[in-house]
Design a protein around this motif. Structure first.
Motif, PDB file in Angstrom:
ATOM      1  N   ILE A 221       4.681  32.202  -1.381  1.00 33.45           N
ATOM      2  CA  ILE A 221       4.335  30.811  -1.673  1.00 33.45           C
ATOM      3  C   ILE A 221       3.539  30.275  -0.478  1.00 33.45           C
ATOM      4  N   PRO A 222       2.709  29.254  -0.694  1.00 30.97           N
ATOM      5  CA  PRO A 222       1.806  28.793   0.364  1.00 30.97           C
ATOM      6  C   PRO A 222       2.470  28.489   1.699  1.00 30.97           C
ATOM      7  N   LEU A 223       3.598  27.775   1.697  1.00 30.00           N
ATOM      8  CA  LEU A 223       4.171  27.320   2.964  1.00 30.00           C
ATOM      9  C   LEU A 223       4.667  28.457   3.860  1.00 30.00           C
ATOM     10  N   LYS A 224       4.805  29.666   3.318  1.00 27.19           N
ATOM     11  CA  LYS A 224       5.230  30.801   4.146  1.00 27.19           C
ATOM     12  C   LYS A 224       4.089  31.338   5.013  1.00 27.19           C
ATOM     13  N   GLY A 225       2.858  30.928   4.715  1.00 26.20           N
ATOM     14  CA  GLY A 225       1.735  31.262   5.588  1.00 26.20           C
ATOM     15  C   GLY A 225       1.230  32.682   5.517  1.00 26.20           C
ATOM     16  N   HIS A 226       1.518  33.409   4.430  1.00 21.98           N
ATOM     17  CA  HIS A 226       1.081  34.814   4.335  1.00 21.98           C
ATOM     18  C   HIS A 226      -0.438  34.949   4.415  1.00 21.98           C
ATOM     19  N   LYS A 227      -1.146  33.982   3.869  1.00 16.88           N
ATOM     20  CA  LYS A 227      -2.618  34.033   3.886  1.00 16.88           C
ATOM     21  C   LYS A 227      -3.146  34.145   5.315  1.00 16.88           C
ATOM     22  N   TYR A 228      -2.535  33.401   6.227  1.00 17.60           N
ATOM     23  CA  TYR A 228      -2.999  33.386   7.613  1.00 17.60           C
ATOM     24  C   TYR A 228      -2.679  34.703   8.314  1.00 17.60           C
ATOM     25  N   THR A 229      -1.563  35.321   7.933  1.00 18.93           N
ATOM     26  CA  THR A 229      -1.224  36.631   8.490  1.00 18.93           C
ATOM     27  C   THR A 229      -2.247  37.671   8.045  1.00 18.93           C
ATOM     28  N   ILE A 230      -2.613  37.649   6.774  1.00 17.88           N
ATOM     29  CA  ILE A 230      -3.592  38.610   6.234  1.00 17.88           C
ATOM     30  C   ILE A 230      -4.942  38.431   6.925  1.00 17.88           C
ATOM     31  N   LEU A 231      -5.370  37.194   7.092  1.00 15.07           N
ATOM     32  CA  LEU A 231      -6.653  36.931   7.751  1.00 15.07           C
ATOM     33  C   LEU A 231      -6.604  37.342   9.219  1.00 15.07           C
ATOM     34  N   ALA A 232      -5.420  37.242   9.826  1.00 16.78           N
ATOM     35  CA  ALA A 232      -5.273  37.669  11.218  1.00 16.78           C
ATOM     36  C   ALA A 232      -5.433  39.185  11.336  1.00 16.78           C
ATOM     37  N   ILE A 233      -4.925  39.924  10.367  1.00 18.30           N
ATOM     38  CA  ILE A 233      -5.082  41.384  10.363  1.00 18.30           C
ATOM     39  C   ILE A 233      -6.566  41.743  10.275  1.00 18.30           C
ATOM     40  N   LYS A 234      -7.290  41.019   9.461  1.00 23.05           N
ATOM     41  CA  LYS A 234      -8.733  41.225   9.335  1.00 23.05           C
ATOM     42  C   LYS A 234      -9.427  41.058  10.690  1.00 23.05           C
ATOM     43  N   LYS A 235      -9.077  40.000  11.406  1.00 25.00           N
ATOM     44  CA  LYS A 235      -9.689  39.741  12.714  1.00 25.00           C
ATOM     45  C   LYS A 235      -9.303  40.805  13.736  1.00 25.00           C
ATOM     46  N   LEU A 236      -8.065  41.261  13.692  1.00 31.64           N
ATOM     47  CA  LEU A 236      -7.620  42.319  14.604  1.00 31.64           C
ATOM     48  C   LEU A 236      -8.425  43.593  14.393  1.00 31.64           C
ATOM     49  N   VAL A 237      -8.586  43.978  13.136  1.00 30.54           N
ATOM     50  CA  VAL A 237      -9.337  45.190  12.812  1.00 30.54           C
ATOM     51  C   VAL A 237     -10.786  45.047  13.269  1.00 30.54           C
ATOM     52  N   ILE A 291       6.905  44.641  14.786  1.00 27.99           N
ATOM     53  CA  ILE A 291       6.751  43.195  14.990  1.00 27.99           C
ATOM     54  C   ILE A 291       6.970  42.491  13.664  1.00 27.99           C
ATOM     55  N   PHE A 292       7.719  41.387  13.694  1.00 30.98           N
ATOM     56  CA  PHE A 292       7.944  40.576  12.497  1.00 30.98           C
ATOM     57  C   PHE A 292       7.078  39.319  12.566  1.00 30.98           C
ATOM     58  N   ILE A 293       6.392  39.009  11.465  1.00 31.71           N
ATOM     59  CA  ILE A 293       5.524  37.828  11.408  1.00 31.71           C
ATOM     60  C   ILE A 293       5.861  37.005  10.168  1.00 31.71           C
ATOM     61  N   LEU A 294       6.141  35.733  10.362  1.00 28.06           N
ATOM     62  CA  LEU A 294       6.281  34.812   9.243  1.00 28.06           C
ATOM     63  C   LEU A 294       5.862  33.420   9.730  1.00 28.06           C
ATOM     64  N   PRO A 295       4.569  33.100   9.604  1.00 20.10           N
ATOM     65  CA  PRO A 295       4.066  31.803  10.097  1.00 20.10           C
ATOM     66  C   PRO A 295       4.343  30.671   9.112  1.00 20.10           C
ATOM     67  N   SER A 296       5.623  30.542   8.728  1.00 19.04           N
ATOM     68  CA  SER A 296       6.027  29.500   7.788  1.00 19.04           C
ATOM     69  C   SER A 296       5.978  28.146   8.478  1.00 19.04           C
ATOM     70  N   TYR A 297       5.310  27.193   7.856  1.00 19.73           N
ATOM     71  CA  TYR A 297       5.149  25.881   8.497  1.00 19.73           C
ATOM     72  C   TYR A 297       6.039  24.807   7.874  1.00 19.73           C
ATOM     73  N   TYR A 298       7.062  25.227   7.114  1.00 15.55           N
ATOM     74  CA  TYR A 298       8.051  24.277   6.573  1.00 15.55           C
ATOM     75  C   TYR A 298       9.360  25.020   6.443  1.00 15.55           C
ATOM     76  N   GLU A 299      10.073  25.177   7.559  1.00 13.31           N
ATOM     77  CA  GLU A 299      11.238  26.053   7.603  1.00 13.31           C
ATOM     78  C   GLU A 299      12.372  25.375   8.360  1.00 13.31           C
ATOM     79  N   ALA A 300      13.520  25.246   7.695  1.00 12.00           N
ATOM     80  CA  ALA A 300      14.683  24.643   8.344  1.00 12.00           C
ATOM     81  C   ALA A 300      15.207  25.533   9.463  1.00 12.00           C
ATOM     82  N   LEU A 301      15.237  26.821   9.237  1.00 11.38           N
ATOM     83  CA  LEU A 301      15.612  27.798  10.264  1.00 11.38           C
ATOM     84  C   LEU A 301      14.979  29.145   9.949  1.00 11.38           C
ATOM     85  N   GLY A 302      15.494  29.811   8.904  1.00 12.44           N
ATOM     86  CA  GLY A 302      14.959  31.113   8.529  1.00 12.44           C
ATOM     87  C   GLY A 302      15.826  32.246   9.049  1.00 12.44           C
TER      88      GLY A 302
END
Length: 390
Positions: A221-237, A291-302
């Motif tokens: 779902i959008p608020l978990k920020g997966h899109k930004y993680t995928i785009l970050a992988i693109k930039k790393l490569v 490494i664990f990545i979850l750039p969620s921007y609406y998270e009570a704790l997780g």
């Protein structure tokens, strides 16, 4: 006089909508783990899980799961938002009809203001038993979930009343309590009760990957920020860090969109969608990652951040969310700004320097063992209970 007040076990009625059912034993597993820890610490806990009358998720009245007896009680609720402000009252009536012996309890514990909280509030008034409201999410007044509903204001008013009359309010993070404080003064009765992790189930194992294995676990779902993680992988490569591989576990409304994004930017060899994962497989997936990545921007704790840290891997989470109260930035993980691709890229680069992620993973495990076991969580909750019993 209850048994606990003359030296016996403390008796708690724990009511939550977020609890395992036979067909979905990982549902609300964090509540179940907390209950198990309370029982292990010598507290007597009865669990009640309210279900709308039309919910055919589970038809049997009771179920014993991992030694915990769970009672399911059906109550009247119209699907959708119509009459949502009354569901606490309807649940209260269903509980009365169930002929539960409320007088034996020292504390009533509800996981949210509606329906459990409002039902507990009514029982508390009738039987003069103190009650606790436990906030697990950031939408503490349902004013975000139901902002388009005509009865949103009435729903919020009921939630406010539940918090105002509670003997104590617990939040899984200070972030949750701050959300409540915006409308209700809980300064004298607010407690941070962090969720925990089973450090015997989630633990490090020796492994060596051919590629840097990145992992993300969360609903698509959008608020978990997966899109930004995928785009970050693109930039790393593109920057020459091509010896990386990302596995994303989860399902959700954004799945097709995210798969198409990976195809569009030609990252199929670097990003893999793993689909839904059973809870018992989460530990194994984390243990084989770096490494664990979850750039969620609406998270009570997780809880999944804690589980990753317990498995000895550093984590990347967002600032201004519940997890920023736990991650030690630069020591056992990194805190980034939400929706920032560059921040994810830079954090991964820092972890790669001299394989720093290995050292950070050791620190992550140590941090969780010291402060965030389920036993620690249960002990904090017991202290809360004792404070309001007096």
């Amino acid at each position: 006089m209850s048994i606990s007040k003359v030296g016996g076990k403390m008796k708690i009625l724990y009511m939550t909508m977020m609890y395992p059912v036979p067909g979905c034993p990982q549902k609300g597993v964090f509540c179940h783990e907390q209950v198990k820890a309370l029982i292990h610490e010598g507290v007597e806990v009865d669990v009640i899980v309210p279900l709308p009358f039309y919910d055919d998720e589970y038809e049997t009245d009771t179920w014993i799961f991992e030694g915990v007896k769970i009672r399911y009680i059906k109550y009247f609720k119209i699907p959708g938002t119509i009459g949502f402000q009354y569901i606490g009252k309807y649940l209260y009536l269903a509980l009365k009809k169930a002929k539960i012996d409320f007088k034996k309890y020292d504390i009533l514990h509800a996981d949210a203001p509606l329906p459990a909280g409002d039902a507990i509030r009514r029982i508390s008034k009738e039987y003069h038993i103190p009650y606790v409201i436990h906030g697990h999410g950031l939408d503490v007044f349902f004013s975000n979930s139901y902002r388009e509903a005509k009865n949103c204001k009435k729903i919020t008013e009921i939630c406010i009343k539940v918090y105002e009359e509670a003997d104590a309010v617990a939040g899984v993070s200070q972030k949750v309590l701050n959300c409540i404080k915006q409308r209700v003064d809980i300064s004298s009765k607010g407690y941070v009760i962090y969720n925990g992790v089973d450090t015997e189930k989630f633990l490090p194992i020796e492994h060596e990957n051919k590629k840097l294995e990145l992992i993300s676990i969360g609903n698509l779902i959008p608020l978990k920020g997966h899109k930004y993680t995928i785009l970050a992988i693109k930039k790393l490569v593109e920057a020459g860090y091509d010896n990386v591989h990302l596995r994303i576990f989860g399902r959700g409304e954004q799945e097709t969109e995210l798969v198409q994004l990976v195809q569009k930017i030609k990252m199929e060899n670097y990003v893999q969608f793993m689909g839904y994962v059973q809870y018992e497989q989460v530990a194994k997936a984390l243990q084989m990652s770096d490494i664990f990545i979850l750039p969620s921007y609406y998270e009570a704790l997780g809880c999944v951040y804690l589980e990753a840290m317990a498995c000895g891997i550093p984590v990347i989470g967002c600032k201004e969310n519940g997890i920023d109260e736990i991650i030690k930035d630069g020591e056992d993980g990194y805190l980034i700004q939400g929706k920032s691709v560059e921040s994810i890229v830079e954090s991964i680069k820092k972890m790669l320097e001299n394989r720093r992620y290995k050292v950070m993973g050791v620190q992550a495990r140590k941090h969780v063992e010291e402060k965030y076991s389920w036993r620690s969580s249960a002990q904090s909750l017991i202290k809360l209970y004792r404070n309001i019993i007096g």
